[in-house]
Scaffold this motif. Structure first.
Motif: not given
Length: 171
Positions: A62, A59, A88, A81, A14-15, A83, A18-19, A64
């Protein structure tokens, strides 16, 4: 696969996803500390309260999903999640597949350059009203943690290849 491994794989996936959505990293950890204080710290372990607070605070939730071709089993419970800018927020629900899984709330943001864990921990302790942390590990595996009434707060600088990120988690 143990929880730590499964949770690490889920949060890494997920990171990493997300990145790709985040245009740049942050110079300092303020966004992570403030985001954590406003969401995880104020509502843990009530994920519904955290989600409401996060939505009211700007926020965006998102979607997933398990990436195609992933080695994760299809019945793994993925985190919710959110953002906000560069940060995040992950709400990790225990998975019935893993007996030792835990409920966790984590705020993460990619860092520019090479972030300093000591500075991050000092800022988190001050803003969150925590005392001296318990230190563990060395180098890239170093972490600081505090026992609180709601759970254990953990500060780390995570590394995914050359990318580093600030991370505050409570479980």
């Amino acid at each position: 696969m143990r929880l730590a491994g499964a949770l690490g794989v889920v949060l890494t996936l997920t990171a990493a996803a997300a990145s790709a959505q985040l245009p740049k990293g942050v110079d300092t950890p303020e966004v992570v500390v403030a985001g954590f204080a406003d969401t995880c710290r104020s509502g843990f372990p009530d994920f519904d309260a955290i989600a409401r607070t996060a939505a009211a605070g700007g926020w965006t939730e998102r979607a997933t999903s398990v990436p195609h071709g992933s080695s994760l089993p299809g019945d793994v419970v993925l985190p919710r999640m959110f953002q906000k800018g560069e940060a995040m927020l992950a709400l990790v629900t225990p998975s019935p597949r893993f007996a030792d899984s835990v409920r966790a709330c984590q705020v993460t943001a990619m860092a520019k350059g090479k972030p300093d864990l000591q500075t991050f921990v000092a800022q988190a302790a001050t803003v969150l009203g925590l005392g001296s942390p318990r230190w563990e590990g060395k180098g890239d595996k170093a972490a600081a943690s505090w026992a609180t009434a709601a759970g254990t707060v953990r500060a780390t600088i995570q590394r995914y290849g050359r990318v580093r990120s600030y991370s505050l988690q409570i479980k």
